[in-house]
Design an enzyme around this catalytic site. Structure first.
Site, PDB file in Angstrom:
ATOM      1  N   GLU A   1     -22.396  13.856  -5.462  1.00 17.10           N
ATOM      2  CA  GLU A   1     -22.503  14.752  -4.309  1.00 17.10           C
ATOM      3  C   GLU A   1     -23.778  14.519  -3.508  1.00 17.10           C
ATOM      4  O   GLU A   1     -23.884  14.944  -2.346  1.00 17.10           O
ATOM      5  CB  GLU A   1     -22.457  16.202  -4.790  1.00 17.10           C
ATOM      6  CG  GLU A   1     -23.606  16.601  -5.679  1.00 17.10           C
ATOM      7  CD  GLU A   1     -23.261  17.727  -6.635  1.00 17.10           C
ATOM      8  OE1 GLU A   1     -24.002  18.716  -6.634  1.00 17.10           O
ATOM      9  OE2 GLU A   1     -22.276  17.620  -7.370  1.00 17.10           O
TER      10      GLU A   1
ATOM     11  N   HIS B   1     -12.985  13.133  -2.640  1.00 15.52           N
ATOM     12  CA  HIS B   1     -13.702  14.389  -2.422  1.00 15.52           C
ATOM     13  C   HIS B   1     -13.183  15.087  -1.157  1.00 15.52           C
ATOM     14  O   HIS B   1     -12.054  14.867  -0.733  1.00 15.52           O
ATOM     15  CB  HIS B   1     -15.201  14.130  -2.378  1.00 15.52           C
ATOM     16  CG  HIS B   1     -15.838  14.105  -3.732  1.00 15.52           C
ATOM     17  ND1 HIS B   1     -17.063  14.674  -4.007  1.00 15.52           N
ATOM     18  CD2 HIS B   1     -15.394  13.602  -4.916  1.00 15.52           C
ATOM     19  CE1 HIS B   1     -17.354  14.508  -5.291  1.00 15.52           C
ATOM     20  NE2 HIS B   1     -16.361  13.857  -5.858  1.00 15.52           N
TER      21      HIS B   1
ATOM     22  N   ARG C   1     -21.312  17.903   3.194  1.00 15.35           N
ATOM     23  CA  ARG C   1     -22.285  16.859   2.859  1.00 15.35           C
ATOM     24  C   ARG C   1     -22.420  15.836   3.984  1.00 15.35           C
ATOM     25  O   ARG C   1     -23.506  15.295   4.207  1.00 15.35           O
ATOM     26  CB  ARG C   1     -21.888  16.154   1.564  1.00 15.35           C
ATOM     27  CG  ARG C   1     -21.705  17.063   0.365  1.00 15.35           C
ATOM     28  CD  ARG C   1     -22.976  17.752  -0.062  1.00 15.35           C
ATOM     29  NE  ARG C   1     -22.775  18.541  -1.274  1.00 15.35           N
ATOM     30  CZ  ARG C   1     -23.499  19.563  -1.642  1.00 15.35           C
ATOM     31  NH1 ARG C   1     -24.535  19.938  -0.891  1.00 15.35           N
ATOM     32  NH2 ARG C   1     -23.252  20.235  -2.744  1.00 15.35           N
TER      33      ARG C   1
END
Length: 431
Positions: free
Chosen positions: A317, A344, A389
């Site tokens: 991550e 993801h 992210r």
């Protein structure tokens, strides 16, 4: 997947740093811990309290999912939530959004529900891997109705399952292991869970699950490689406190690195199972200085960034922000062990390659990661792919590259709704 056509009003110009960024940023609670706390408290006997809960989309989806199954979660006090468990009940519908923890942690709990529980989520969530978990539940005797081995699907709960021994391939997500382990004490025979396949990514998250199960009173044996055994038994209600989300600290600490500044994140735990703690070593390798003290974690930049060769399998991550920093380095970088990021919130390897190259970078995908060769970068609209992210990575790039515009910064509400405000305040802060 790509959101270049996001409405103009959603676009967010990333602030460019006027100089060395210096400041302190308090980070809200860990999404990973919060998700586990909520499932464990729902599976316990007796009420639990949750101090410093995360107020974000992922935790709201988890709460809504538990409430849909009849579990009482009181969230009227933003500083202290209360969970009053009961046997899960159907029929119910759970909206997973894009939250991997919701789609992978709640189905094993729904297996002991009375009645059907249906799971669905955002359009891209239907592309995220689910097959290992659904096959495992089926092998344990759970009735799963699904047109394919992904969302949407329905768990036909009968009030109990026997549990027992099961082997799965968790190489695409450690969340398959954590989801099964968290509810295992509720199964008549507990569970003996074996992983068979390529290495499990994000191993610290599995350690977090085991640690938190033990804290709740579960008997867990993880002494054998790739085998986890959880005995059946009652978990007790207790008081939980949620640590700051160390992965969400990444862009703020990166701001010190890429601008030659200094940023402190207070309340950084001295010991933790959060993968974000690897930032201390990673940012040191990238040319910064990391100091952990009673004041928190402080990263100080040297004014230059070095390229690295890093295995990020335990902290995938962190990849988007680390990749952004590497794109601003003075030498090439190789990021390895992250092939699982293709499953993801978006295909993060493809997204990072496309967006960094859009800015003039030189990034290529490998089988399990990225090769990044620094080039002079220029401004552009950077797609965020509804991925928090990716938005954080773009903001880091905007510190050093003029005219970087995020297609949508609102996706950071997934785990950090305060991100735009915290970022603007930090970048604008002066010594």
């Amino acid at each position: 997947m790509n959101d270049t056509r996001a409405p103009e009003e959603l676009r967010w110009p990333a602030p460019q740093a006027p100089g060395a960024v210096r400041g302190r940023v308090s980070i809200p609670g860990s999404k990973s811990m919060m998700s586990r706390v909520l499932v464990l408290t729902a599976a316990s006997h007796g009420a639990s309290s949750v101090a410093a809960p995360l107020l974000a989309r992922d935790s709201a989806l988890m709460v809504a999912g538990l409430q849909a199954m009849g579990i009482r979660v009181v969230t009227t006090d933003d500083a202290l939530w209360m969970v009053h468990p009961r046997a899960p009940q159907g029929p119910a519908a759970v909206d997973c959004g894009l939250a991997g923890t919701v789609m992978r942690f709640l189905p094993p709990l729904a297996a002991v529900a009375h009645g059907p529980i249906t799971f669905d989520g955002d359009p891209y969530a239907r592309k995220r891997p689910m097959a290992p978990l659904l096959r495992a539940l089926t092998a344990l005797g759970v009735s799963v109705d699904a047109a394919s081995e992904s969302l949407p699907f329905t768990i036909q709960g009968t009030g109990r399952i026997s549990g027992g021994e099961i082997t799965i391939d968790a190489s695409s997500s450690s969340q398959f292991l954590s989801g099964l382990l968290l509810s295992a004490p509720r199964y008549d025979r507990g569970i003996v869970l074996r992983h068979q396949g390529p290495p499990v990514p994000s191993r610290p998250h599995v350690r977090m699950t085991v640690d938190m199960l033990r804290a709740a009173g579960a008997a867990v044996d993880d002494s054998r490689p790739n085998v986890w055994e959880v005995e059946p038994g009652q978990l007790g209600g207790r008081a939980w406190h949620v640590e700051p989300d160390l992965s969400n600290a990444a862009p703020f600490l990166a701001a010190a690195l890429v601008t030659g500044g200094e940023v402190t994140v207070p309340d950084w735990p001295a010991t933790t199972s959060q993968p974000g703690d690897l930032l201390r070593d990673l940012f040191t390798q990238l040319g910064g200085r990391a100091v952990l003290s009673h004041d928190g974690l402080t990263i100080t930049g040297s004014g230059s960034v070095r390229g690295i060769d890093a295995d990020l399998s335990e902290a995938g991550e962190l990849t988007p922000v680390v990749a952004a920093v590497c794109a601003l380095a003075d030498s090439p970088s190789t990021l390895r062990g992250i092939g699982h990021l293709r499953g993801h919130e978006t295909d993060r390897l493809a997204a990072l390659t496309a967006e960094l190259n859009r800015l003039g970078g030189d990034v290529t995908e490998t089988d399990d990661g990225l090769r990044i060769r620094p080039r002079p970068l220029h401004g552009s609209v950077v797609d965020t792919y509804d991925d928090h992210r990716m938005a954080q990575a773009a903001a880091v790039l905007g510190l050093a590259v003029p005219d970087v515009v995020l297609s949508d910064v609102a996706c950071t509400s997934k785990t950090l709704p305060q991100f735009p405000q915290l970022w603007t305040e930090l970048v604008g802060a002066r010594p």
